[in-house]
Design an enzyme around this catalytic site. Structure first.
Site, PDB file in Angstrom:
ATOM      1  N   TYR A 194       8.450   5.456  -0.933  1.00 35.25           N
ATOM      2  CA  TYR A 194       9.059   5.599   0.393  1.00 35.25           C
ATOM      3  C   TYR A 194      10.246   6.569   0.336  1.00 35.25           C
ATOM      4  O   TYR A 194      10.336   7.511   1.133  1.00 35.25           O
ATOM      5  CB  TYR A 194       9.527   4.233   0.948  1.00 35.25           C
ATOM      6  CG  TYR A 194      10.378   4.439   2.174  1.00 35.25           C
ATOM      7  CD1 TYR A 194       9.792   4.593   3.418  1.00 35.25           C
ATOM      8  CD2 TYR A 194      11.772   4.587   2.069  1.00 35.25           C
ATOM      9  CE1 TYR A 194      10.551   4.866   4.540  1.00 35.25           C
ATOM     10  CE2 TYR A 194      12.544   4.857   3.181  1.00 35.25           C
ATOM     11  CZ  TYR A 194      11.923   4.997   4.414  1.00 35.25           C
ATOM     12  OH  TYR A 194      12.687   5.281   5.513  1.00 35.25           O
ATOM     13  N   ASP A 214       7.264   1.722   5.381  1.00 36.71           N
ATOM     14  CA  ASP A 214       8.170   0.640   4.980  1.00 36.71           C
ATOM     15  C   ASP A 214       7.766  -0.589   5.794  1.00 36.71           C
ATOM     16  O   ASP A 214       6.730  -0.570   6.467  1.00 36.71           O
ATOM     17  CB  ASP A 214       9.643   1.034   5.192  1.00 36.71           C
ATOM     18  CG  ASP A 214      10.031   1.054   6.663  1.00 36.71           C
ATOM     19  OD1 ASP A 214       9.118   1.053   7.526  1.00 36.71           O
ATOM     20  OD2 ASP A 214      11.233   1.042   6.961  1.00 36.71           O
ATOM     21  N   GLU A 257      19.572   8.091   1.560  1.00 37.10           N
ATOM     22  CA  GLU A 257      18.368   7.309   1.266  1.00 37.10           C
ATOM     23  C   GLU A 257      18.643   6.229   0.215  1.00 37.10           C
ATOM     24  O   GLU A 257      18.088   5.139   0.280  1.00 37.10           O
ATOM     25  CB  GLU A 257      17.209   8.209   0.846  1.00 37.10           C
ATOM     26  CG  GLU A 257      16.649   9.053   1.987  1.00 37.10           C
ATOM     27  CD  GLU A 257      16.127   8.209   3.171  1.00 37.10           C
ATOM     28  OE1 GLU A 257      15.739   7.052   2.971  1.00 37.10           O
ATOM     29  OE2 GLU A 257      16.139   8.723   4.304  1.00 37.10           O
TER      30      GLU A 257
END
Ligand code: SF4
Length: 229
Positions: free
Chosen positions: A122, A140, A39
């Protein structure tokens, strides 16, 4: 938002996801360390570019401890192709905090993840849904674009901070398998409902898409022939 339309959207997209989800190495693991690394690397970076760096990263820094002790210059050098020079420093700082404050266990709460450097809403939710199977929707630019077009919503300029779109993302998420749902939206936005030249003629959502209804007839014909950029 119309409940019947939401239900139809969920059904159509879930079916599409079952057949079309992309395969990336970080999607083949439930290891929270590998997922948090992925991520970080994926922030503002195209997934295909991340793949070789992600693999090299996990070979060299296979544990949180390795990462915490890494030479920062070597770590930065490895991440150079991804840009965002501050990413290496944040990632290492994050590893050190997890070791010191959480005994080396990646936190599994959105709130705790948000306190780590370089982790926004996010990313925190992506980690919670992918590594810990929590039912947390993400937003997103890809997800925002799909929601705005299909449901005719008008989000704010900075999508990641738009309350209307976050709320819509939560409402449309199914109750189960939200991790898979999140990946479906990301992939659908990258492959079909693209920012430029959306593939409306191949889109399983076109029959009820607001964006399609608002196009003048001539543009609609061009869209359906896949020609508008
Ligand atoms: S019809 Fe076009 S604009 Fe609407 S969701 Fe599909 S690709 Fe996106």
């Amino acid at each position: 938002m119309d409940a019947a339309k939401i239900k139809w959207f969920r059904h159509q997209l879930s079916t599409w996801g079952t057949q079309n989800l992309r395969d990336f190495p970080w999607r083949q693991t439930c290891d929270s360390y590998a997922i948090i690394v992925a991520e970080y690397l994926l922030q503002k970076t195209d997934a295909a570019t991340v793949v070789p760096i992600y693999k090299a990263f996990l070979l060299r820094y296979s544990t949180l401890e390795n990462l915490a002790k890494a030479n920062i210059n070597e770590l930065s050098e490895l991440l150079v192709p991804l840009g965002l020079y501050f990413r290496a420093e944040r990632l290492q700082k994050c590893a050190r905090i997890i070791l010191e404050q959480y005994g080396g266990k990646i936190p599994d709460s959105e709130q705790q993840l948000l306190e780590l450097p370089g982790i926004g809403k996010y990313t925190a939710r992506a980690i919670c849904s992918q590594a810990f199977n929590q039912p947390l929707a993400v937003l997103d630019t890809n997800v925002a674009r799909i929601l705005e077009r299909f449901f005719g919503l008008q989000g704010e300029r900075v999508k990641s901070r738009c309350k209307i779109l976050w709320s819509a993302a939560e409402i449309i998420a199914p109750e189960k398998e939200v991790g898979k749902w999140n990946l479906t939206l990301l992939d659908f936005g990258a492959m079909v409902c693209r920012a430029k030249n959306p593939l409306c003629n191949d889109c399983p959502l076109s029959a009820k898409c607001d964006y399609m209804q608002t196009q003048p007839n001539d543009s609609k014909k061009i869209l359906l022939s896949g020609g508008l950029k």
